[in-house]
Design an enzyme around this catalytic site. Structure first.
Site, short mmCIF file in Angstrom:
data_model
loop_
_atom_site.label_atom_id
_atom_site.label_comp_id
_atom_site.label_asym_id
_atom_site.label_seq_id
_atom_site.Cartn_x
_atom_site.Cartn_y
_atom_site.Cartn_z
N GLU A 184 0.61 3.94 1.79
CA GLU A 184 0.96 4.45 3.13
C GLU A 184 2.24 3.82 3.64
O GLU A 184 3.12 4.49 4.20
CB GLU A 184 -0.17 4.16 4.13
N CYS B 5 0.83 -1.21 0.00
CA CYS B 5 0.00 0.00 0.00
C CYS B 5 0.86 1.26 0.00
O CYS B 5 2.00 1.26 0.50
CB CYS B 5 -0.88 0.05 1.24
N1 THU Z 1 -4.49 0.54 -1.16
C1 THU Z 1 -3.59 1.46 -0.70
O1 THU Z 1 -2.50 1.61 -1.27
N2 THU Z 1 -3.93 2.19 0.38
C2 THU Z 1 -5.16 2.19 0.96
O2 THU Z 1 -5.39 2.99 1.86
C3 THU Z 1 -6.19 1.27 0.51
C4 THU Z 1 -5.75 0.26 -0.49
C5 THU Z 1 -4.17 -0.19 -2.39
C6 THU Z 1 -3.82 -1.64 -2.26
C7 THU Z 1 -4.17 -2.15 -3.63
O3 THU Z 1 -3.09 -1.90 -4.50
C8 THU Z 1 -5.33 -1.27 -4.07
O4 THU Z 1 -5.28 -0.12 -3.25
C9 THU Z 1 -6.68 -1.94 -3.97
O5 THU Z 1 -6.86 -2.50 -2.72
#
Ligand code: THU
Length: 128
Positions: free
Chosen positions: A54, A52
Site C-alpha cells: 500500500e 508494504c
Molecule cells: N503486507 C503488506 O504489504 N500489506 C498488507 O496489507 C499486510 C502486510 C506485507 C508486509 C510483509 O511483507 C508481509 O505482507 C507479511 O506481513
C-alpha cells in the site's frame, strides 16, 4: 473502473519480494484524475525495513505529483480478506482521507471498507 484497479494490484502482487514471509501483496491506488499507481510489498533481510504494498503504491503516486486519491485496492492470497496494517492505515488516512478501500483475494472475493472505518479516531494534520 474498479476492475482495472484490481487488475493493477494483482499484477503488482506478482512482483512482490516476499522471500521471508512468502506473503505476497499487491496494491493499487487511483488518483483524482483517474491514473493508477501500483505497488508490491518489498521485504528486507533486516526485517523491519520491509515496505508494504500500500505504501509503495501511494508513495510512487505522491512522488509523481499526486495528492488526490479516489480509492485504493489491496490484493493478497488469503481466505480472510487482507486489510492494511496499522502503519498503512495511518498513511492512507493522512494522504487520502476517507476513501473506499477494496480488499480482494485471488478467488475474487471482494469487500469494500472505508479508510475511516479502518482508522477510527485518527491522528492527522488537524491536530498540528
Ligand atoms: N503486507 C503488506 O504489504 N500489506 C498488507 O496489507 C499486510 C502486510 C506485507 C508486509 C510483509 O511483507 C508481509 O505482507 C507479511 O506481513
Amino acid at each position: 473502473m474498479s476492475q482495472e484497479l484490481v487488475q493493477a494490484a494483482r499484477e503488482a502482487r506478482s512482483r512482490a519480494v516476499a522471500n521471508y514471509s512468502n506473503f505476497q501483496v499487491g496494491a493499487a491506488v487511483e488518483t483524482g484524475d483517474g491514473e493508477i499507481y501500483s505497488g508490491c510489498n518489498i521485504e528486507n533481510s533486516s526485517y523491519g525495513l520491509t515496505m508494504c504494498a500500500e505504501r509503495v503504491a501511494l508513495f510512487k503516486a505522491v512522488s509523481e505529483g499526486h495528492l488526490n486519491f479516489r480509492r485504493l485496492c489491496v490484493v493478497a492470497h488469503s481466505d480472510k480478506l487482507t486489510a492494511p496494517c496499522g502503519a498503512c492505515r495511518q498513511v492512507i488516512w493522512d494522504l487520502c482521507g476517507d476513501i473506499p478501500v477494496l480488499l480482494v483475494n485471488l478467488k475474487g472475493d471482494q469487500l469494500t471498507v472505508s479508510s475511516a472505518e479502518l482508522m477510527p479516531y485518527p491522528f492527522d494534520r488537524s491536530f498540528l
